[in-house]
Design a protein around this motif. Structure first.
Motif, mmCIF file in Angstrom:
data_model
loop_
_atom_site.group_PDB
_atom_site.id
_atom_site.type_symbol
_atom_site.label_atom_id
_atom_site.label_comp_id
_atom_site.label_asym_id
_atom_site.label_seq_id
_atom_site.Cartn_x
_atom_site.Cartn_y
_atom_site.Cartn_z
ATOM 1 N N TRP A 184 -5.720 0.320 -5.346
ATOM 2 C CA TRP A 184 -4.472 -0.451 -5.387
ATOM 3 C C TRP A 184 -4.165 -0.930 -3.972
ATOM 4 O O TRP A 184 -3.497 -0.270 -3.202
ATOM 5 C CB TRP A 184 -3.345 0.406 -5.943
ATOM 6 C CG TRP A 184 -2.018 -0.293 -6.063
ATOM 7 C CD1 TRP A 184 -1.736 -1.613 -5.852
ATOM 8 C CD2 TRP A 184 -0.765 0.313 -6.416
ATOM 9 N NE1 TRP A 184 -0.410 -1.878 -6.058
ATOM 10 C CE2 TRP A 184 0.205 -0.719 -6.414
ATOM 11 C CE3 TRP A 184 -0.383 1.607 -6.753
ATOM 12 C CZ2 TRP A 184 1.541 -0.466 -6.720
ATOM 13 C CZ3 TRP A 184 0.952 1.857 -7.059
ATOM 14 C CH2 TRP A 184 1.905 0.831 -7.045
ATOM 15 N N ALA A 185 -4.686 -2.106 -3.655
ATOM 16 C CA ALA A 185 -4.584 -2.608 -2.295
ATOM 17 C C ALA A 185 -3.207 -3.197 -2.014
ATOM 18 O O ALA A 185 -2.510 -3.680 -2.911
ATOM 19 C CB ALA A 185 -5.653 -3.668 -2.054
ATOM 20 N N GLU A 186 -2.837 -3.170 -0.744
ATOM 21 C CA GLU A 186 -1.595 -3.801 -0.303
ATOM 22 C C GLU A 186 -1.750 -5.320 -0.346
ATOM 23 O O GLU A 186 -2.858 -5.848 -0.201
ATOM 24 C CB GLU A 186 -1.255 -3.340 1.117
ATOM 25 C CG GLU A 186 -0.963 -1.855 1.214
ATOM 26 C CD GLU A 186 -0.869 -1.384 2.657
ATOM 27 O OE1 GLU A 186 -1.373 -2.124 3.546
ATOM 28 O OE2 GLU A 186 -0.325 -0.299 2.888
ATOM 29 N N PRO A 187 -0.660 -6.053 -0.534
ATOM 30 C CA PRO A 187 -0.732 -7.514 -0.603
ATOM 31 C C PRO A 187 -1.443 -8.120 0.598
ATOM 32 O O PRO A 187 -1.238 -7.701 1.747
ATOM 33 C CB PRO A 187 0.743 -7.926 -0.644
ATOM 34 C CG PRO A 187 1.435 -6.768 -1.263
ATOM 35 C CD PRO A 187 0.711 -5.549 -0.756
ATOM 36 N N GLY A 188 -2.295 -9.101 0.304
ATOM 37 C CA GLY A 188 -3.039 -9.793 1.349
ATOM 38 C C GLY A 188 -4.459 -9.326 1.520
ATOM 39 O O GLY A 188 -5.274 -10.017 2.135
ATOM 40 N N ARG A 189 -4.793 -8.164 0.973
ATOM 41 C CA ARG A 189 -6.157 -7.666 1.093
ATOM 42 C C ARG A 189 -7.095 -8.437 0.156
ATOM 43 O O ARG A 189 -6.685 -8.890 -0.910
ATOM 44 C CB ARG A 189 -6.207 -6.180 0.737
ATOM 45 C CG ARG A 189 -5.444 -5.282 1.707
ATOM 46 C CD ARG A 189 -6.261 -4.984 2.939
ATOM 47 N NE ARG A 189 -5.517 -4.143 3.886
ATOM 48 C CZ ARG A 189 -6.090 -3.425 4.852
ATOM 49 N NH1 ARG A 189 -7.407 -3.439 4.978
ATOM 50 N NH2 ARG A 189 -5.363 -2.703 5.662
ATOM 51 N N LYS B 208 -0.819 7.000 -12.596
ATOM 52 C CA LYS B 208 -0.244 7.173 -11.268
ATOM 53 C C LYS B 208 -1.278 6.759 -10.229
ATOM 54 O O LYS B 208 -2.465 7.053 -10.378
ATOM 55 C CB LYS B 208 0.149 8.640 -11.035
ATOM 56 C CG LYS B 208 1.277 9.134 -11.911
ATOM 57 C CD LYS B 208 1.523 10.630 -11.699
ATOM 58 C CE LYS B 208 1.938 10.951 -10.272
ATOM 59 N NZ LYS B 208 2.236 12.400 -10.109
ATOM 60 N N ALA B 209 -0.834 6.075 -9.205
ATOM 61 C CA ALA B 209 -1.731 5.672 -8.122
ATOM 62 C C ALA B 209 -0.889 5.442 -6.880
ATOM 63 O O ALA B 209 0.353 5.408 -6.939
ATOM 64 C CB ALA B 209 -2.514 4.416 -8.493
ATOM 65 N N ARG B 210 -1.567 5.273 -5.772
ATOM 66 C CA ARG B 210 -0.881 5.109 -4.489
ATOM 67 C C ARG B 210 -1.283 3.774 -3.871
ATOM 68 O O ARG B 210 -2.480 3.503 -3.696
ATOM 69 C CB ARG B 210 -1.231 6.285 -3.578
ATOM 70 C CG ARG B 210 -0.536 6.308 -2.238
ATOM 71 C CD ARG B 210 -0.659 7.699 -1.603
ATOM 72 N NE ARG B 210 -2.018 8.186 -1.636
ATOM 73 C CZ ARG B 210 -2.933 7.955 -0.686
ATOM 74 N NH1 ARG B 210 -2.606 7.217 0.366
ATOM 75 N NH2 ARG B 210 -4.143 8.469 -0.770
ATOM 76 N N GLU B 211 -0.296 2.946 -3.569
ATOM 77 C CA GLU B 211 -0.595 1.678 -2.919
ATOM 78 C C GLU B 211 -1.188 1.933 -1.533
ATOM 79 O O GLU B 211 -0.796 2.858 -0.829
ATOM 80 C CB GLU B 211 0.674 0.830 -2.790
ATOM 81 C CG GLU B 211 0.408 -0.598 -2.367
ATOM 82 C CD GLU B 211 1.657 -1.470 -2.395
ATOM 83 O OE1 GLU B 211 1.518 -2.704 -2.380
ATOM 84 O OE2 GLU B 211 2.767 -0.891 -2.423
ATOM 85 N N GLY B 212 -2.165 1.096 -1.177
ATOM 86 C CA GLY B 212 -2.865 1.287 0.097
ATOM 87 C C GLY B 212 -4.181 2.007 -0.058
ATOM 88 O O GLY B 212 -4.877 2.250 0.930
ATOM 89 N N THR B 213 -4.539 2.340 -1.299
ATOM 90 C CA THR B 213 -5.836 2.961 -1.562
ATOM 91 C C THR B 213 -6.799 1.922 -2.123
ATOM 92 O O THR B 213 -6.419 0.796 -2.455
ATOM 93 C CB THR B 213 -5.702 4.132 -2.550
ATOM 94 O OG1 THR B 213 -5.150 3.634 -3.787
ATOM 95 C CG2 THR B 213 -4.798 5.224 -1.998
#
Length: 552
Positions: free
Chosen positions: A324-329, A316-321
């Motif tokens: 697990w980076a958001e697309p484009g990072r 389990k993980a959270r996008e934006g951390t």
């Protein structure tokens, strides 16, 4: 529906698959052009099925292989009309890849008209374009400045090379000659695997191989669950920290909450710190790979590390951390960091569940890339420093391996021949040896890092960049063992004060005759130092692994 395959046939298929990926690796090693591949071996080999499940892998780079199932799924989603002779290429972290330098070639394996498997080669390119030579760009604020993004594309169509696409790719790298050669080696190694698989089908039939693979998955799962079920149940927490992101943000936390129930493990990374504006973010596939790596290191070494071995694990993980980076990072550093810190946080957590299996931390990655002109040839070069590897962590089984590398490679990357490097590049290795007192103390001592004095023998100024971590946090000790000292890298220039190198810098001026003074940290210690065998202490002194006063 699968059929049961007798144990002897299943064993033969298992060993044949192992020999196929091993032979593919040897072909890649012997035919690739770049020193990063044919000397340092920064590539990996795998076979997956059409569901994206890992079937077999060679002993290369764990962080590469753990991400291959996600890359395979991206390829399967993109192409529904694959035919024999196709070769699919990709690298994009937001299409199942890890980071841009890791280009991956897929060759489909057919039995008649039925497509059953993929033979895969993933190889780190010496350059992949972008605004910084050598692929790593600490100044990147988005992925577009990190290099050329390749979603799944057909490089070969039914056996015919798309010359226009190859020209486009090679033109966007700084060393197109090597890029073309390395890509040809990748395709050749993957096709070798395809031929060996066809021979396997001819002997046993494709249907039997598929059924045997299902049996291999089930057997690996059974063995993994048998081990995990002996560990203590509960909820366990661990954390690890990145030094910084190179943009002023420090002490970036990776947090793991691991729940162990029966033979199941849930890894939750949701409480990790928010994503960065820098290249230390992780892609999703890379994060998944780091999680299965951590579990793999706690299982018996002879369990096949296929999809079945990791069925007990959910993530389990959270996008934006940061994990697990958001697309484009930007994410280019991710295969090293935060991969290593994800592994460290998970192993620290599970030390409370299986203390007899939890090893201490391995050293962190701190690389240098050098760009200049070789005065012997007048040609430009890009050299990646794979020498002066950090030390491996100690374990309940004994002292750590010296200069073995990091969590994400565990010895898979090699520093290669010093003499060979001096022949190929304008460099002189004045000193390259184990560094005393660099391993963490404990009942078992961490492996040593290395001391390297490297003189740059160009006639024109060169440029360097750095990418890595570990000048603030050394490799972690475990269960009472002590942390290893952190890295210390300096640039020595005649007539100037020594310059401490940061782990994330670009465009460092390097004058002819300058020397890099590299002192890499070792691995962490395991267990209280008071329990170390006196004979082992004496042996360390005699062999020069430690000194009375220390020299760091």
């Amino acid at each position: 529906m699968t059929r049961a395959v007798d144990p002897i046939t299943r064993s033969v298929v298992e060993h044949r698959l192992s020999s196929i990926v091993t032979e593919m690796g040897e072909a890649m090693l012997r035919t690739s052009y770049s020193q990063i591949l044919n000397s340092s071996r920064d590539f990996s080999i795998g076979i997956t099925d059409v569901q994206g499940r890992l079937v077999a892998q060679a002993d290369h780079i764990p962080v590469h292989v753990g991400a291959l199932p996600w890359a395979t799924k991206a390829v399967e989603e993109r192409f529904k009309d694959v035919v024999p002779g196709d070769v699919i290429l990709m690298n994009d972290p937001y299409h199942g890849g890890s980071h841009l330098p890791d280009l991956t070639a897929f060759v489909p394996v057919f039995d008649g008209e039925r497509r059953l498997f993929w033979t895969i080669v993933r190889a780190h390119q010496s350059d992949i374009g972008g605004s910084t030579y050598g692929a790593y760009n600490p100044d990147a604020r988005d992925i577009w400045t990190e290099g050329l993004r390749v979603p799944p594309v057909r490089l070969y169509e039914a056996g015919k090379l798309r010359d226009d696409l190859l020209d486009l790719l090679a033109l966007n790298t700084r060393i197109g000659h090597d890029f073309r050669g390395d890509l040809a080696a990748m395709v050749g190694a993957a096709r070798l695997g395809e031929r060996r698989m066809a021979k396997l089908f001819a002997e046993f039939s494709g249907e039997t191989v598929v059924d045997a693979v299902e049996g291999l998955f089930d057997a690996a799962e059974t063995r993994s669950r048998a081990i995990i079920s002996t560990w203590k149940d509960g909820v366990f927490e661990g954390e690890a920290f990145l030094d910084d992101d190179g943009h002023g943000r420090e002490n970036i936390r990776i947090a793991a909450r691991v729940t162990k129930r029966g033979s199941d493990i849930e890894i939750d990374l949701s409480d990790s710190d928010p994503q960065s504006s820098s290249f230390v973010n992780s892609s999703h596939a890379n994060m998944q790979s780091a999680c299965v790596m951590a579990i793999a290191y706690l299982l018996d070494p002879d369990i096949p590390k296929n999809a079945g071995a990791f069925r007990p694990v959910t993530v389990k993980a959270r996008e934006g951390t940061i994990v697990w980076a958001e697309p484009g990072r930007p994410v280019t550093m991710c295969t090293s960091h935060p991969s290593d810190e994800i592994v460290e946080a998970i192993v620290k957590a599970l030390a409370g569940s299986c203390p007899d299996r939890a090893m201490a931390g391995w050293g962190r990655r701190f690389r240098i890339a050098l760009q200049g002109e070789d005065p012997r040839t007048g040609r430009g070069f890009i050299w990646h420093m794979f020498h002066a590897r950090p030390g491996g962590g100690a374990s309940p089984g004994g002292d750590g391996w010296s200069s073995a590398g990091e969590w994400h490679t565990v010895g898979g990357l090699k520093f290669g021949s010093v003499e060979f490097a001096e022949v190929r590049f304008p460099l002189h290795f004045r000193r390259h040896e184990f560094l005393p007192d660099s391993g963490g103390e404990g009942q078992f001592r961490g492996g040593l890092g290395a001391a390297l004095d490297l003189v740059v023998e160009t006639e024109k100024p060169a440029l360097a960049n750095t990418a890595g971590d570990g000048v603030r946090y050394g490799a972690c000790g475990m269960l009472g063992g002590r942390d290893a000292p952190p890295h210390r890298y300096r640039l020595l220039s005649q007539g100037a004060e020594p310059r401490d190198l940061k782990t994330k810098e670009t465009n460092i001026p390097v004058q002819p005759g300058d020397m890099f003074e590299v002192r890499s940290g070792g691995g962490g210690g395991w267990g209280p130092r008071e329990k170390r065998d006196p004979a082992a202490r004496e042996r360390d002194l005699v062999e020069g692994f430690v000194t009375v006063k220390g020299d760091r």
